[in-house]
Design a protein around this motif. Sequence first.
Motif, PDB file in Angstrom:
ATOM      1  N   ARG A  13       0.827  -1.203   0.000  1.00 19.10           N
ATOM      2  CA  ARG A  13       0.000   0.000   0.000  1.00 19.10           C
ATOM      3  C   ARG A  13       0.864   1.256   0.000  1.00 19.10           C
ATOM      4  O   ARG A  13       0.571   2.239  -0.704  1.00 19.10           O
ATOM      5  N   ARG A  14       1.940   1.233   0.765  1.00 15.64           N
ATOM      6  CA  ARG A  14       2.814   2.405   0.802  1.00 15.64           C
ATOM      7  C   ARG A  14       3.488   2.642  -0.553  1.00 15.64           C
ATOM      8  O   ARG A  14       3.634   3.780  -0.986  1.00 15.64           O
ATOM      9  N   ARG A  15       3.885   1.551  -1.213  1.00 18.15           N
ATOM     10  CA  ARG A  15       4.500   1.701  -2.522  1.00 18.15           C
ATOM     11  C   ARG A  15       3.520   2.279  -3.534  1.00 18.15           C
ATOM     12  O   ARG A  15       3.872   3.151  -4.349  1.00 18.15           O
ATOM     13  N   ARG A  16       2.291   1.786  -3.498  1.00 18.17           N
ATOM     14  CA  ARG A  16       1.278   2.286  -4.435  1.00 18.17           C
ATOM     15  C   ARG A  16       0.992   3.776  -4.176  1.00 18.17           C
ATOM     16  O   ARG A  16       0.818   4.559  -5.106  1.00 18.17           O
ATOM     17  N   LEU A  21       1.552   9.421  -5.812  1.00 19.61           N
ATOM     18  CA  LEU A  21       1.999  10.793  -5.571  1.00 19.61           C
ATOM     19  C   LEU A  21       3.041  11.220  -6.587  1.00 19.61           C
ATOM     20  O   LEU A  21       3.037  12.361  -7.063  1.00 19.61           O
ATOM     21  N   LEU A  22       3.942  10.291  -6.926  1.00 22.29           N
ATOM     22  CA  LEU A  22       4.949  10.600  -7.929  1.00 22.29           C
ATOM     23  C   LEU A  22       4.311  10.889  -9.280  1.00 22.29           C
ATOM     24  O   LEU A  22       4.697  11.830  -9.995  1.00 22.29           O
ATOM     25  N   ALA A  26       4.307  14.410 -11.380  1.00 21.61           N
ATOM     26  CA  ALA A  26       4.739  14.455 -12.775  1.00 21.61           C
ATOM     27  C   ALA A  26       3.703  15.167 -13.637  1.00 21.61           C
ATOM     28  O   ALA A  26       4.047  15.964 -14.523  1.00 21.61           O
ATOM     29  N   ILE A  27       2.421  14.909 -13.378  1.00 19.22           N
ATOM     30  CA  ILE A  27       1.359  15.579 -14.129  1.00 19.22           C
ATOM     31  C   ILE A  27       1.394  17.090 -13.880  1.00 19.22           C
ATOM     32  O   ILE A  27       1.288  17.903 -14.809  1.00 19.22           O
ATOM     33  N   VAL A  28       1.535  17.494 -12.602  1.00 17.49           N
ATOM     34  CA  VAL A  28       1.601  18.919 -12.258  1.00 17.49           C
ATOM     35  C   VAL A  28       2.795  19.571 -12.941  1.00 17.49           C
ATOM     36  O   VAL A  28       2.699  20.678 -13.483  1.00 17.49           O
ATOM     37  N   PHE A  29       3.940  18.877 -12.944  1.00 12.57           N
ATOM     38  CA  PHE A  29       5.146  19.417 -13.583  1.00 12.57           C
ATOM     39  C   PHE A  29       4.919  19.623 -15.073  1.00 12.57           C
ATOM     40  O   PHE A  29       5.298  20.665 -15.635  1.00 12.57           O
ATOM     41  N   ILE A  30       4.296  18.657 -15.717  1.00  9.87           N
ATOM     42  CA  ILE A  30       4.053  18.756 -17.154  1.00  9.87           C
ATOM     43  C   ILE A  30       3.097  19.904 -17.463  1.00  9.87           C
ATOM     44  O   ILE A  30       3.302  20.681 -18.402  1.00  9.87           O
ATOM     45  N   VAL A  31       2.034  20.029 -16.649  1.00 13.27           N
ATOM     46  CA  VAL A  31       1.063  21.107 -16.862  1.00 13.27           C
ATOM     47  C   VAL A  31       1.723  22.477 -16.679  1.00 13.27           C
ATOM     48  O   VAL A  31       1.554  23.385 -17.510  1.00 13.27           O
ATOM     49  N   LEU A  32       2.500  22.646 -15.595  1.00  9.57           N
ATOM     50  CA  LEU A  32       3.164  23.925 -15.361  1.00  9.57           C
ATOM     51  C   LEU A  32       4.196  24.219 -16.442  1.00  9.57           C
ATOM     52  O   LEU A  32       4.384  25.377 -16.833  1.00  9.57           O
ATOM     53  N   SER A  33       4.883  23.193 -16.920  1.00  5.60           N
ATOM     54  CA  SER A  33       5.840  23.397 -18.005  1.00  5.60           C
ATOM     55  C   SER A  33       5.131  23.870 -19.259  1.00  5.60           C
ATOM     56  O   SER A  33       5.640  24.714 -20.000  1.00  5.60           O
ATOM     57  N   GLY A  34       3.929  23.347 -19.492  1.00  6.24           N
ATOM     58  CA  GLY A  34       3.158  23.789 -20.643  1.00  6.24           C
ATOM     59  C   GLY A  34       2.775  25.240 -20.546  1.00  6.24           C
ATOM     60  O   GLY A  34       2.808  25.979 -21.543  1.00  6.24           O
TER      61      GLY A  34
END
Length: 330
Positions: A13-16, A21-22, A26-34
């Motif tokens: 569960r902790r790994r999932r 979260l990772l 990554a999605i937030v980073f991609i959106v902000l980069s856009g």
Amino acid sequence: MPLDDPAVRNETRRRRTALALLGLMAIVFIVLSGFSFVSSRDQVTPDTVDYASTYGAVDGKRVFQSYNCMGCHTMVGNGAYLAPDLTDTYELVGPAYLAAFLPSAGRWPTEAALLVQLQDPEQVSETGLTDLADYYERYPGARERVARRGGLSTYMPSLSFREGEVKHLVAFLKYTSLIDTEGWPPVPKVDGLTFPQASGPLALAAAGEPGSRPGSSTAAVSATEAPDSTTTAVVRGEELAGQLGCLACHATDSSRLVGPGWGGRYGTVTELADGSSTTIDEAYLRTAITDPNAQVVAGFPAGTMPSYAQVLSPDQVDDLVTFIRSLEQP
């Protein structure tokens, strides 16, 4: 270890959770980069701002950086905090005040120095203003600064700007005043100027009265047009040099400031920027005051000193020449 063991299930569960979260990061980073590739979202950009249709904010930013202005000043909150934030300076004081101050920053501009800049054709093309009262109405910060500080010394050094650099800086400060800073810099809350230093010029500045400092008003300059017969031309010229801010750029000895020192110069031969030479006599000094770019001294940039042809009467020019001549070596 069995897969149904509680420890194994907790680890899975902790790994999932960590992977989820990772992935979200990554999605937030991609959106902000856009977003970094889209337009300025209605925010002003320096490449769209100029001063008098000639001087660009981008070039002004380069001048600002080359003189390391951020080493003392702040801009939109970033900088050294040793000197005032410059973000909205243009909006407060306008281009004429900045043009009067920047070349001779060791002394605060007087009202007479501001009157000189109001005659500059590029300033007129930018603001459409030639009248001091109209200028004060549009830029009330200039009135406050002239009344409070006019003629006093500053902690800022007088920089040897090259031709055009001052007006490029004005263009850059015009750009920063157009930035949507969302309330920066904050306006301090003042309950009243009750400390002793608030008397005199400070109180007059708060009341919005121009010309509160001796030698800073228009009346002080025009008074020399009807000189007292008991006052010598040398004294009148010295007073006029102080009123106009001349001594912020020219030393009364041979020291180099923004411009050449006046001490011991009269009667000497000086080399000009075009390779020729001339004798510093009364005719030369009159031309230097009324048409300073006609004969530029070698080693000094053209375009730094404004013309006083439309500001001073012939008698006032004569008084200034007499004062400078009085500084010649015995």
